[in-house]
Write an enzyme that holds these catalytic residues in place. Sequence first.
Site, PDB file in Angstrom:
ATOM      1  N   ALA A  12       2.436   3.343  -1.821  1.00  0.00           N
ATOM      2  CA  ALA A  12       2.812   4.186  -2.972  1.00  0.00           C
ATOM      3  C   ALA A  12       2.772   5.675  -2.657  1.00  0.00           C
ATOM      4  O   ALA A  12       2.894   6.489  -3.562  1.00  0.00           O
ATOM      5  CB  ALA A  12       1.912   3.878  -4.160  1.00  0.00           C
ATOM      6  N   SER A  13       2.610   6.052  -1.391  1.00  0.00           N
ATOM      7  CA  SER A  13       2.539   7.499  -1.147  1.00  0.00           C
ATOM      8  C   SER A  13       3.916   8.145  -1.149  1.00  0.00           C
ATOM      9  O   SER A  13       4.037   9.351  -1.309  1.00  0.00           O
ATOM     10  CB  SER A  13       1.763   7.807   0.135  1.00  0.00           C
ATOM     11  OG  SER A  13       2.528   7.508   1.247  1.00  0.00           O
ATOM     12  N   ARG A  14       4.982   7.352  -0.967  1.00  0.00           N
ATOM     13  CA  ARG A  14       6.323   7.946  -1.048  1.00  0.00           C
ATOM     14  C   ARG A  14       7.337   6.861  -1.444  1.00  0.00           C
ATOM     15  O   ARG A  14       7.002   5.698  -1.619  1.00  0.00           O
ATOM     16  CB  ARG A  14       6.716   8.587   0.283  1.00  0.00           C
ATOM     17  CG  ARG A  14       6.875   7.583   1.416  1.00  0.00           C
ATOM     18  CD  ARG A  14       7.574   8.199   2.629  1.00  0.00           C
ATOM     19  NE  ARG A  14       7.986   7.144   3.527  1.00  0.00           N
ATOM     20  CZ  ARG A  14       7.494   6.965   4.746  1.00  0.00           C
ATOM     21  NH1 ARG A  14       6.586   7.776   5.220  1.00  0.00           N
ATOM     22  NH2 ARG A  14       7.928   5.957   5.484  1.00  0.00           N
ATOM     23  N   ASN A  86       4.519  -3.618  -2.448  1.00  0.00           N
ATOM     24  CA  ASN A  86       5.700  -2.799  -2.146  1.00  0.00           C
ATOM     25  C   ASN A  86       5.743  -2.332  -0.694  1.00  0.00           C
ATOM     26  O   ASN A  86       6.830  -2.179  -0.138  1.00  0.00           O
ATOM     27  CB  ASN A  86       5.728  -1.589  -3.088  1.00  0.00           C
ATOM     28  CG  ASN A  86       6.664  -0.507  -2.591  1.00  0.00           C
ATOM     29  OD1 ASN A  86       7.882  -0.593  -2.767  1.00  0.00           O
ATOM     30  ND2 ASN A  86       6.118   0.507  -1.923  1.00  0.00           N
ATOM     31  N   TYR A 159      13.358  -8.217  10.004  1.00  0.00           N
ATOM     32  CA  TYR A 159      13.248  -7.690   8.632  1.00  0.00           C
ATOM     33  C   TYR A 159      13.779  -8.734   7.635  1.00  0.00           C
ATOM     34  O   TYR A 159      13.141  -9.019   6.619  1.00  0.00           O
ATOM     35  CB  TYR A 159      14.036  -6.379   8.520  1.00  0.00           C
ATOM     36  CG  TYR A 159      13.915  -5.692   7.177  1.00  0.00           C
ATOM     37  CD1 TYR A 159      12.777  -4.981   6.831  1.00  0.00           C
ATOM     38  CD2 TYR A 159      14.942  -5.756   6.243  1.00  0.00           C
ATOM     39  CE1 TYR A 159      12.663  -4.348   5.603  1.00  0.00           C
ATOM     40  CE2 TYR A 159      14.837  -5.124   5.003  1.00  0.00           C
ATOM     41  CZ  TYR A 159      13.701  -4.420   4.692  1.00  0.00           C
ATOM     42  OH  TYR A 159      13.588  -3.798   3.461  1.00  0.00           O
ATOM     43  N   LYS A 163      11.648 -10.703   4.612  1.00  0.00           N
ATOM     44  CA  LYS A 163      11.970 -10.614   3.190  1.00  0.00           C
ATOM     45  C   LYS A 163      12.327 -11.990   2.619  1.00  0.00           C
ATOM     46  O   LYS A 163      12.033 -12.276   1.447  1.00  0.00           O
ATOM     47  CB  LYS A 163      13.107  -9.618   2.968  1.00  0.00           C
ATOM     48  CG  LYS A 163      12.700  -8.178   3.297  1.00  0.00           C
ATOM     49  CD  LYS A 163      11.534  -7.706   2.420  1.00  0.00           C
ATOM     50  CE  LYS A 163      11.169  -6.258   2.636  1.00  0.00           C
ATOM     51  NZ  LYS A 163      10.111  -5.797   1.718  1.00  0.00           N
ATOM     52  N   ILE A 192      18.643   1.728  -1.577  1.00  0.00           N
ATOM     53  CA  ILE A 192      17.875   2.703  -2.359  1.00  0.00           C
ATOM     54  C   ILE A 192      17.644   3.944  -1.485  1.00  0.00           C
ATOM     55  O   ILE A 192      17.291   3.814  -0.305  1.00  0.00           O
ATOM     56  CB  ILE A 192      16.500   2.105  -2.780  1.00  0.00           C
ATOM     57  CG1 ILE A 192      16.645   0.696  -3.392  1.00  0.00           C
ATOM     58  CG2 ILE A 192      15.770   3.060  -3.725  1.00  0.00           C
ATOM     59  CD1 ILE A 192      17.386   0.602  -4.700  1.00  0.00           C
TER      60      ILE A 192
HETATM   61  N1  LIG Z   1      15.025   1.732   0.681  1.00  0.00           N
HETATM   62  C1  LIG Z   1      15.723   0.650   0.521  1.00  0.00           C
HETATM   63  O1  LIG Z   1      16.972   0.687   0.527  1.00  0.00           O
HETATM   64  C2  LIG Z   1      15.062  -0.678   0.308  1.00  0.00           C
HETATM   65  C3  LIG Z   1      15.889  -1.765   0.012  1.00  0.00           C
HETATM   66  C4  LIG Z   1      15.318  -3.011  -0.185  1.00  0.00           C
HETATM   67  C5  LIG Z   1      13.953  -3.144  -0.097  1.00  0.00           C
HETATM   68  N2  LIG Z   1      13.163  -2.094   0.203  1.00  0.00           N
HETATM   69  C6  LIG Z   1      11.727  -2.338   0.288  1.00  0.00           C
HETATM   70  O2  LIG Z   1      11.050  -1.483  -0.598  1.00  0.00           O
HETATM   71  C7  LIG Z   1       9.739  -1.211  -0.106  1.00  0.00           C
HETATM   72  C8  LIG Z   1       9.518   0.292  -0.086  1.00  0.00           C
HETATM   73  O3  LIG Z   1      10.483   0.871   0.770  1.00  0.00           O
HETATM   74  P1  LIG Z   1      10.855   2.426   0.793  1.00  0.00           P
HETATM   75  O4  LIG Z   1      12.327   2.493   0.929  1.00  0.00           O
HETATM   76  O5  LIG Z   1      10.164   3.133  -0.312  1.00  0.00           O
HETATM   77  O6  LIG Z   1      10.221   2.813   2.216  1.00  0.00           O
HETATM   78  P2  LIG Z   1       9.476   4.139   2.719  1.00  0.00           P
HETATM   79  O7  LIG Z   1       9.453   4.007   4.194  1.00  0.00           O
HETATM   80  O8  LIG Z   1      10.053   5.355   2.100  1.00  0.00           O
HETATM   81  O9  LIG Z   1       7.992   3.958   2.127  1.00  0.00           O
HETATM   82  C9  LIG Z   1       7.155   2.916   2.552  1.00  0.00           C
HETATM   83  C10 LIG Z   1       5.713   3.241   2.205  1.00  0.00           C
HETATM   84  O10 LIG Z   1       4.893   2.162   2.690  1.00  0.00           O
HETATM   85  C11 LIG Z   1       3.834   2.711   3.452  1.00  0.00           C
HETATM   86  N3  LIG Z   1       3.426   1.750   4.480  1.00  0.00           N
HETATM   87  C12 LIG Z   1       4.109   1.422   5.608  1.00  0.00           C
HETATM   88  N4  LIG Z   1       3.420   0.524   6.317  1.00  0.00           N
HETATM   89  C13 LIG Z   1       2.280   0.293   5.640  1.00  0.00           C
HETATM   90  C14 LIG Z   1       1.150  -0.526   5.883  1.00  0.00           C
HETATM   91  N5  LIG Z   1       1.059  -1.269   6.990  1.00  0.00           N
HETATM   92  N6  LIG Z   1       0.143  -0.555   4.975  1.00  0.00           N
HETATM   93  C15 LIG Z   1       0.215   0.218   3.860  1.00  0.00           C
HETATM   94  N7  LIG Z   1       1.253   1.023   3.576  1.00  0.00           N
HETATM   95  C16 LIG Z   1       2.272   1.065   4.463  1.00  0.00           C
HETATM   96  C17 LIG Z   1       4.388   3.997   4.034  1.00  0.00           C
HETATM   97  O11 LIG Z   1       3.348   4.878   4.434  1.00  0.00           O
HETATM   98  C18 LIG Z   1       5.222   4.518   2.877  1.00  0.00           C
HETATM   99  O12 LIG Z   1       4.443   5.258   1.965  1.00  0.00           O
HETATM  100  C19 LIG Z   1       9.661  -1.869   1.264  1.00  0.00           C
HETATM  101  O13 LIG Z   1       9.038  -3.134   1.155  1.00  0.00           O
HETATM  102  C20 LIG Z   1      11.115  -2.038   1.635  1.00  0.00           C
HETATM  103  O14 LIG Z   1      11.308  -3.107   2.547  1.00  0.00           O
HETATM  104  C21 LIG Z   1      13.685  -0.846   0.410  1.00  0.00           C
END
Ligand SMILES: NC(=O)c1ccc[n+]([C@@H]2O[C@H](COP(=O)([O-])OP(=O)(O)OC[C@H]3O[C@@H](n4cnc5c(N)ncnc54)[C@H](O)[C@@H]3O)[C@@H](O)[C@H]2O)c1
Length: 255
Positions: A12-14, A86, A159, A163, A192
């Site tokens: 949840a940090s970003r 997440n 990946y 999922k 996203i």
């Molecule tokens: N961005 C997209 O298009 C998209 C699409 C489908 C699914 N998702 C999924 O949504 C979720 C969030 O993705 P996002 O786009 O915000 O990614 P992001 O990379 O912007 O953020 C991911 C966050 O997870 C944290 N993180 C990474 N590894 C970690 C760990 N081992 N333990 C704890 N925290 C950890 C990171 O520090 C970061 O804050 C993910 O599961 C991703 O697979 C994203």
Amino acid sequence: MGHSPVALVTGASRGIGAAIAIRLAGEGFDIALFDVQAGQETAQAVKQAGRGCLPIQGDVSQADDRRRALEQIDQQLGRLDVLVNNAGVAPNVRADLLEATQESYDRVMNINLKGPYFLTQAVAKYMIRQRDQRPQGRACIINISSMSAYTASPSRGEYCLSKAGVSMATKLWAARLSEFGIGVYEIRPGIIATDMTAGVKDRYDRLIAEGLTPIRRWGQGEDVAAAVACCARGDLPFSTGEVINVDGGFHLRIL
Ligand SMILES: NC(=O)c1ccc[n+]([C@@H]2O[C@H](COP(=O)([O-])OP(=O)(O)OC[C@H]3O[C@@H](n4cnc5c(N)ncnc54)[C@H](O)[C@@H]3O)[C@@H](O)[C@H]2O)c1
């Protein structure tokens, strides 16, 4: 036990996780923020929304970090109503199926599937114990999967596998936890705008403009957070194991 409901949001940090934490704070949840990064900005925004925030720095793939997170939540917040799995990563390099490495496979599967699977196990046990004190309470677990759960991308097989596993984990936990009043949901985001997709922005800009998604725009973290809020509020009381696509209609087959 504290008065306000508590949501644990991983990663949840970003990005999407930050949007979820801030939205759930707006819905009246105190937030436990579990991330490898410090997450000060998200914590600040949660506090600005008038809710408590407990930042916990840790890696979701590490059993000790998961255990410590739950201990801190128990000691400092005293309850847990919602888990949002997440946190997730893409492969460090997009490698063709014929070349991809076991190291990348293990990294992605450990963070995206094994970690959340066992965090769910620990949280479910906690929620079941909590029910003894609050029998009418309703808890829920929300998994953030991806359209990659069913879309084959041969340049990031690990990946997609992780999922697809999250989708089955959703069904398994939904089946197991319904007797305890714990709903389990899967939110399936499409494309996203976050750091995760920043490197492929030009390609996706073009694909979206060409009509890849019926709703022709990038998704935002807030779009995903709105679906999470719906589950967390308890708006779907007779549904469990349900999938909510947040993908601008990408999943539709159109002729
Ligand atoms: N961005 C997209 O298009 C998209 C699409 C489908 C699914 N998702 C999924 O949504 C979720 C969030 O993705 P996002 O786009 O915000 O990614 P992001 O990379 O912007 O953020 C991911 C966050 O997870 C944290 N993180 C990474 N590894 C970690 C760990 N081992 N333990 C704890 N925290 C950890 C990171 O520090 C970061 O804050 C993910 O599961 C991703 O697979 C994203």
